[in-house]
Scaffold this motif. Structure first.
Motif, PDB file in Angstrom:
ATOM      1  N   THR A 287     -21.431 -27.989   0.778  1.00  0.00           N
ATOM      2  CA  THR A 287     -20.823 -28.500   2.015  1.00  0.00           C
ATOM      3  C   THR A 287     -20.673 -30.016   1.941  1.00  0.00           C
ATOM      4  O   THR A 287     -19.629 -30.567   2.284  1.00  0.00           O
ATOM      5  CB  THR A 287     -21.701 -28.130   3.227  1.00  0.00           C
TER       6      THR A 287
ATOM      7  N   ASP B  86     -15.726 -23.889   5.014  1.00  0.00           N
ATOM      8  CA  ASP B  86     -17.113 -23.893   4.539  1.00  0.00           C
ATOM      9  C   ASP B  86     -17.747 -22.521   4.794  1.00  0.00           C
ATOM     10  O   ASP B  86     -17.261 -21.738   5.616  1.00  0.00           O
ATOM     11  CB  ASP B  86     -17.896 -24.990   5.284  1.00  0.00           C
ATOM     12  N   ASP B  87     -18.828 -22.238   4.084  1.00  0.00           N
ATOM     13  CA  ASP B  87     -19.620 -21.011   4.297  1.00  0.00           C
ATOM     14  C   ASP B  87     -18.803 -19.736   4.110  1.00  0.00           C
ATOM     15  O   ASP B  87     -18.930 -18.786   4.900  1.00  0.00           O
ATOM     16  CB  ASP B  87     -20.258 -21.012   5.697  1.00  0.00           C
TER      17      ASP B  87
HETATM   18 MG    MG Z   1     -23.167 -25.322   2.999  1.00  0.00          MG
END
Ligand code: MG
Ligand code: ATP
Length: 454
Positions: A161, A238-239
């Motif tokens: 991230t 993200d993720d």
């Molecule tokens: Mg992350």
């Protein structure tokens, strides 16, 4: 009176001024409708909100804007204030442009739409350190016109991230829009696409996504692709692992989120001038089938040794530098593990303390247990079995001996893939054709096995 200024220019100016905070969907609706001259009660009626709620949203908004612009802004002066502010900036920009380029075209409000950044819950990267090589690599990929998608993948807490956000922030001026979203609340692909469109300026009135069908996703995607063709947009996701799960066969999309295959395929396989960059603990299997021109994958390892002192704040710890570096290697320089460890370094002030012992102690720290458990959750059955054999072995194991022990290795291809994946995730180390496990994972799995046996 009609407003000659495009509301998107107003939003763009507000977005830049209130950054790093950002407007919620309801706040944006209130602003848009005040701009259009609607009353709170009409808005509440049109959007099916409680009038008191809209009033509260409005009050908070004026407070935020007054603080950000350092002027008393309210519902009655918002429109003239913004009109004047934007006209001034057009004049200033126009003057500057004319000064630097006599042949320049007249600046329109359209140019103010450039620099449209939406950072949602992106982390602060003020204290980001190192990773020069990776940032350079991401930059060169981003400049390759064939590359539509970059995936940064790696172990829990390895800094995915932070890296994609740092890259996006450092390079935002290369894009007309930068839009950052996390998938950790498992947004449906339809909601996500709709959110993108809303930010880019389409579908402004579409704030409910219930009841969409596959057809709706296709048409929303067609609109999004159209924007990706016309503008240079950076989509940051993200993720990505939140929409995936590990099943018997490998990594697949979670139930009810299978349409992400359609979403990713559309963005990766279509020609456009934009870029999507994703961070994921695991890689969706389907990504492997695209050509290496369209998609680039960065397997992110730990931090460089030269940054260890900074991230662990060595000055305030009593541990010797060489010892700290040795300990960091045992944690594969994973920044999250290092940060947690640093907050416990005062326990290990005895320089003669055996590092093996220290690693075992760390396996009792709650945050580390949680991180290692999350990492184990990302692994397939076969990968877990390999980890198991490596954990119980006192010595590194040659590849062929490892293969003969396994119950889940139906094929050599699968075995080799699992070995490669564990190596990429920094969980396994190969030395002289022999494999061993990341020390902290080894200690943790051994502890787990003992607990199971008792
Ligand atoms: Mg992350
Ligand atoms: N280059 C860096 N410089 C400074 N701190 C970093 C760096 N990379 C990561 N960190 C810190 O390490 C921690 C974990 O980083 P990050 O959240 O980016 O990892 P991640 O790989 O995204 O984790 P997850 O798998 O949980 O999503 C954060 O506290 C972050 O601030």
């Amino acid at each position: 009176m009609t407003n000659p200024i495009d509301f998107n220019s107003v939003l763009s100016l507000i977005d830049r001024t209130i950054s790093p905070t950002y407007l919620s969907a309801t706040q944006e609706i209130v602003l848009r409708e005040v701009w259009n001259g609607k009353t709170y009660s009409k808005m509440a009626c049109d959007y099916n909100y409680d009038p008191e709620y809209i009033k509260t949203v409005g009050c908070n908004l004026w407070q935020i804007l007054s603080n950000a612009f350092n002027e008393q802004i309210n519902k009655s002066n918002f429109v003239p204030y913004m009109r004047q502010k934007i006209s001034c900036s057009i004049v200033v920009n126009k003057r500057d442009e004319l000064l630097t380029n006599q042949n320049s075209q007249v600046l329109s409000t359209e140019s103010l739409k450039r620099e449209f950044y939406h950072w949602a819950t992106a982390p602060n990267t003020e204290h980001f350190i190192g990773r020069d090589k990776q940032i350079k690599l991401l930059k060169s990929w981003s400049q390759d016109s064939n590359c539509n998608c970059i995936v940064v993948s790696g172990m829990v807490g390895c800094g995915k991230t932070s890296l994609i956000t740092k890259f996006a922030k450092d390079n935002q001026s290369q894009f007309d829009y930068v839009i950052w979203f996390s998938l950790n609340n498992s947004l449906s692909p339809t909601t996500l696409t709709n959110n993108f469109l809303k930010i880019i300026g389409q579908n402004q009135d579409q704030h409910s996504n219930s009841g969409f069908t596959q057809q709706d996703l296709s048409s929303l995607l067609a609109q999004l692709i159209n924007h990706l063709k016309q503008k240079r947009i950076l989509l940051v996701l993200d993720d990505l692992e939140s929409i995936l799960e590990v099943d018997q066969v490998g990594i697949c999309y979670q139930r009810n989120l299978e349409d992400y295959g359609h979403f990713l395929r559309s963005i990766i396989a279509t020609n456009h001038q934009s870029l999507m960059i994703c961070a994921s603990r695991v890689r969706p299997k389907s990504l492997e089938y695209y050509g290496m021109n369209q998609i680039k994958i960065l397997d992110l390892q730990g931090l460089e040794e030269s940054t260890i002192e900074q991230i662990t704040n060595l000055d305030s710890t009593k541990i010797e530098k060489t010892k700290l570096l040795d300990l960091s290697t045992r944690l594969h320089c994973n920044p999250q593990l290092l940060k947690i460890t640093a907050s416990h370094l005062n326990i290990f002030h005895d320089d003669h303390e055996d590092l093996e012992q220290v690693v075992q102690e760390l396996c009792l720290v709650e945050e580390i247990v949680s991180l290692l458990e999350q990492e184990l959750d990302c692994l397939s059955k076969l990968e877990k079995e390999i980890i198991f054999w490596l954990a119980i072995s006192c010595q590194p194991i040659p590849q062929k001996d490892l293969a003969t022990n396994l119950k889940h290795a139906q094929s050599k291809i699968k075995f080799n893939k699992s070995i490669a994946s564990l190596e990429k995730r920094s969980l396994m180390v190969k030395d002289n054709s022999q494999y061993s496990l990341m020390p902290i994972m080894k200690s943790y799995v051994r502890r787990k096995l003992v607990q199971l046996a008792l």
